[in-house]
Design an enzyme around this catalytic site. Structure first.
Site, PDB file in Angstrom:
ATOM      1  N   GLY A  46      99.103  28.992  45.234  1.00 11.28           N
ATOM      2  CA  GLY A  46      97.835  28.790  44.564  1.00 11.28           C
ATOM      3  C   GLY A  46      96.803  29.752  45.110  1.00 11.28           C
ATOM      4  O   GLY A  46      97.024  30.425  46.130  1.00 11.28           O
ATOM      5  N   GLN A  51      88.387  32.610  47.468  1.00 14.54           N
ATOM      6  CA  GLN A  51      89.241  33.393  48.360  1.00 14.54           C
ATOM      7  C   GLN A  51      89.185  34.884  48.050  1.00 14.54           C
ATOM      8  O   GLN A  51      89.536  35.702  48.897  1.00 14.54           O
ATOM      9  CB  GLN A  51      90.688  32.916  48.301  1.00 14.54           C
ATOM     10  N   CYS A  99      97.972  29.291  54.299  1.00 15.24           N
ATOM     11  CA  CYS A  99      96.869  29.711  53.431  1.00 15.24           C
ATOM     12  C   CYS A  99      96.762  31.231  53.459  1.00 15.24           C
ATOM     13  O   CYS A  99      96.845  31.836  54.533  1.00 15.24           O
ATOM     14  CB  CYS A  99      95.568  29.072  53.925  1.00 15.24           C
ATOM     15  N   LEU A 100      96.556  31.817  52.304  1.00 11.62           N
ATOM     16  CA  LEU A 100      96.389  33.266  52.233  1.00 11.62           C
ATOM     17  C   LEU A 100      95.169  33.733  53.007  1.00 11.62           C
ATOM     18  O   LEU A 100      95.098  34.874  53.418  1.00 11.62           O
ATOM     19  CB  LEU A 100      96.293  33.708  50.769  1.00 11.62           C
ATOM     20  N   HIS A 141      94.673  21.283  48.472  1.00 14.25           N
ATOM     21  CA  HIS A 141      94.440  22.477  49.293  1.00 14.25           C
ATOM     22  C   HIS A 141      93.539  23.464  48.544  1.00 14.25           C
ATOM     23  O   HIS A 141      92.551  23.958  49.089  1.00 14.25           O
ATOM     24  CB  HIS A 141      95.780  23.129  49.644  1.00 14.25           C
ATOM     25  N   GLU A 142      93.880  23.757  47.294  1.00 11.06           N
ATOM     26  CA  GLU A 142      93.106  24.740  46.532  1.00 11.06           C
ATOM     27  C   GLU A 142      91.684  24.253  46.280  1.00 11.06           C
ATOM     28  O   GLU A 142      90.726  25.025  46.386  1.00 11.06           O
ATOM     29  CB  GLU A 142      93.799  25.084  45.217  1.00 11.06           C
ATOM     30  N   HIS A 145      89.012  24.771  48.934  1.00 11.62           N
ATOM     31  CA  HIS A 145      88.332  26.075  48.970  1.00 11.62           C
ATOM     32  C   HIS A 145      87.008  26.037  48.196  1.00 11.62           C
ATOM     33  O   HIS A 145      86.087  26.793  48.505  1.00 11.62           O
ATOM     34  CB  HIS A 145      89.223  27.174  48.396  1.00 11.62           C
TER      35      HIS A 145
END
Length: 177
Positions: A46, A51, A99-100, A141-142, A145
């Protein structure tokens, strides 16, 4: 276009995202194309607009087969705009997340096991779904952000934070999320 993903420490990741007020615009479609390209390039599960430095309430997610999450069940490919999440029980489950924006690390994070999420697709049509397991974890999680939270701030035990290469040496881990 593949965009640079902001890394933990960048103050933009700690800001609240703004609601999208116009749907089906060329700008929104261009943002979504960039998000898809970036997520695919990094093998993410995702990606949230903040981000990549865009402070809007837009997330994308989806998993068919992902080498970074080989045991994960499928998650439908989704664009979710202006999301609202509601837990469907008080039950929490801890599991590993990456996480990216926190590259190379994984941590044990508690999440609700069952949720309902609603919001809109790119054309402004309503989305209302229930999710459990990995699907519920990815959505939570997404959406974190969008409120300026990264998964380490949800962890209960920082001794369960480590480098992916050490924790999972056999995992093909190009990035995280």
């Amino acid at each position: 276009m593949i965009r640079e993903v902001l890394k933990m420490g960048d103050p933009r990741l700690l800001q609240q995202a703004e609601q999208v007020t116009q749907f089906d615009t060329p700008e929104l479609h261009a943002l979504l194309a960039d998000m898809r390209d970036t997520m695919a390039h990094l093998s993410g599960a995702g990606l949230a607009a903040p981000q990549i430095g865009v402070g809007l309430q837009v997330v994308i997610f989806g998993v068919a087969h992902n080498p970074r999450y080989p045991e994960a069940e499928e998650v439908p490919d989704t664009v979710l705009i202006n999301p609202v999440l509601m837990p469907l029980s008080d039950e929490l489950e801890e599991d590993w997340e990456g996480c990216l924006s926190v590259p190379g690390l994984r941590g044990m994070v508690p999440r609700y096991t069952r949720i309902r999420y609603s919001g809109f697709d790119p054309d402004g049509r309503a989305i209302d779904r229930e999710a459990e397991g990995f699907h519920a974890r990815v959505v939570q999680h997404e959406c974190d952000h969008l409120i300026g939270r990264l998964y380490p701030t949800r962890m209960r035990d920082l001794t369960k934070l480590g480098y992916t290469s050490v924790l999972f040496p056999d995992l093909d881990d190009a990035g995280d999320d």
